[in-house]
Design a protein around this motif. Structure first.
Motif, short mmCIF file in Angstrom:
data_model
loop_
_atom_site.label_atom_id
_atom_site.label_comp_id
_atom_site.label_asym_id
_atom_site.label_seq_id
_atom_site.Cartn_x
_atom_site.Cartn_y
_atom_site.Cartn_z
N LYS A 1 0.81 -1.20 0.05
CA LYS A 1 -0.01 -0.07 -0.09
C LYS A 1 0.95 1.34 -0.14
O LYS A 1 0.56 2.43 -0.56
CB LYS A 1 -0.87 0.08 1.14
N ALA A 2 1.87 1.33 0.72
CA ALA A 2 2.74 2.38 0.74
C ALA A 2 3.33 2.64 -0.46
O ALA A 2 3.54 3.89 -0.78
CB ALA A 2 3.93 2.31 2.00
N GLN B 1 1.69 7.40 -6.25
CA GLN B 1 0.76 8.35 -6.62
C GLN B 1 0.97 9.79 -6.23
O GLN B 1 0.37 10.61 -7.01
CB GLN B 1 -0.65 7.78 -5.98
N THR B 2 1.49 10.05 -5.18
CA THR B 2 1.68 11.23 -4.75
C THR B 2 3.19 12.11 -5.23
O THR B 2 3.46 13.11 -4.84
CB THR B 2 1.79 11.49 -3.30
N PHE B 3 3.91 11.25 -6.02
CA PHE B 3 5.42 11.60 -6.53
C PHE B 3 4.98 12.95 -6.93
O PHE B 3 5.88 13.89 -6.74
CB PHE B 3 5.58 10.74 -7.71
N GLN C 1 11.90 9.50 -3.40
CA GLN C 1 11.28 10.53 -2.71
C GLN C 1 12.10 11.19 -1.56
O GLN C 1 12.02 12.35 -1.23
CB GLN C 1 10.09 9.94 -1.89
N LEU C 2 13.12 10.42 -1.06
CA LEU C 2 14.14 10.92 0.06
C LEU C 2 15.37 11.37 -0.45
O LEU C 2 16.20 11.48 0.16
CB LEU C 2 13.93 10.08 1.27
N GLN C 3 15.63 11.29 -1.90
CA GLN C 3 16.91 11.50 -2.56
C GLN C 3 17.46 12.94 -2.20
O GLN C 3 16.62 13.82 -2.41
CB GLN C 3 17.04 11.28 -3.84
N TYR D 1 2.75 6.29 5.84
CA TYR D 1 2.51 5.55 4.62
C TYR D 1 2.50 4.12 5.01
O TYR D 1 2.03 3.38 4.22
CB TYR D 1 3.78 5.88 3.71
N PHE D 2 3.05 3.63 6.07
CA PHE D 2 3.22 2.40 6.51
C PHE D 2 2.14 1.95 7.60
O PHE D 2 2.33 0.90 8.23
CB PHE D 2 4.51 1.94 6.84
#
Length: 329
Positions: free
Chosen positions: A220-221, A227-229, A275-277, A314-315
């Motif tokens: 799910k995460a 989807q939120t990228f 996402q966290l790069q 997210y998790f």
């Protein structure tokens, strides 16, 4: 304390003698001057009570009790059966307690650290427990600042070529659930998703999570973060960016640059892994004008911090502060 293996039920005629486990002595930890034998599964370790008592109040209290007068002995030693433990975990623990080198490896393997933490918590071995906890919390920090200090995919652990990041993360997640070490879960889940992107979610490795809800949470995460990228750190690259590029002296060139970076990100990278790069200074600083660069970095940094704060959710986990309070220590 009890005599070697616990009592076994009577065998039926249909059962073969080979069904009974064969008790073996540890080839590494059977000391002739030992005065107590620990039996873990079908392996026996001959050690000294004083050494175990020095490291563990649990064993110190156990050994303070007098032996029953009819206590069976093996080579003059009482046998302590340790149900629930594994012989492999105890081998890892004893290697840490009897190091063959003066210094611990800078980047130990995941499996021994998990084993040592599991047993050091159970038997209250404070020094070993602190060391293992420190490594895990440095590898999976709860602040973005500490996350950015990571210099490698695995900074504080080494992963053999035969072990994937997914397998190592699954082992850590299972341990965290078992012991109540909640604050490392978001980072471990994210690293699992970051294992070559969605490839970490394929195959049989993810199914080795003990809690099947964790497996569902990972899937799910991944979907939600994908989807939120467009609203995340890379939103400054999109045509519909909310940034006003007024003041740009080279509008056409800067827009072309942003478009080329967006295409590269979408084609060559996993959206969740990105996402966290951190901001790619060497690649993105030199081809934008100063005005665009300032606005893009501000947008990127703010969105990245927002992703970090939302990462536990997210998790399906509590926020960072709550997870830290929930840790077993």
């Amino acid at each position: 304390m009890s005599s070697a293996p616990p009592a076994k039920r009577r065998r039926t005629e249909s059962e073969d003698e080979g069904d009974q486990p064969v008790i073996v002595r540890s080839t590494e930890y059977w000391f002739d001057d030992g005065n107590v034998i620990l039996q873990v599964q079908s392996t026996q370790f001959r050690l000294t009570r004083s050494f175990l008592a020095m490291h563990s109040p649990v064993f110190r209290d156990m050994f303070s009790l007098p032996l029953p007068p009819d206590e069976p002995l093996v080579e003059g030693c009482p046998v302590v059966d340790l149900p629930g433990d594994t012989s492999q975990d105890w081998t890892y623990l004893l290697r840490a307690m009897f190091p063959q080198e003066c210094y611990n490896p800078a980047r130990p393997l995941v499996a021994p650290i998990c084993a040592i933490l599991r047993l050091s918590k159970k038997y209250d071995m404070a020094g070993l427990r602190r060391h293992c906890l420190g490594l895990l919390k440095m590898e999976f920090p709860t602040s973005l600042e500490d996350f950015d200090k990571q210099t490698l995919v695995w900074t504080h652990f080494s992963i053999p070529d035969t072990v994937t990041t997914t397998v190592a993360c699954v082992e850590i997640i299972n341990l965290a659930r078992e012991l109540g070490l909640y604050s490392i879960l978001p980072g471990a889940f994210y690293k699992l998703l970051d294992d070559e992107g969605h490839k970490g979610l394929l195959g049989d490795d993810l199914a080795k999570l003990n809690d099947k809800q964790d497996e569902v949470a990972c899937l799910k995460a991944y979907v939600k973060m994908s989807q939120t990228f467009a609203d995340g750190p890379f939103s400054w690259l999109g045509a519909q960016s909310s940034i006003s590029w007024a003041g740009c002296a080279t509008a056409s060139r800067c827009a072309s640059f942003r478009n080329s970076i967006l295409i590269q990100v979408l084609l060559d990278h996993d959206l969740v892994a990105m996402q966290l790069q951190p901001w790619a200074s060497g690649a993105w600083d030199n081809t934008q004008c100063a005005s665009c660069l300032s606005k893009a970095k501000a947008s990127f940094d703010a969105a990245r911090k927002d992703v970090w704060e939302k990462l536990p959710s997210y998790f399906g986990l509590e926020d960072w502060a709550t997870l830290r309070k929930m840790d077993f220590e």
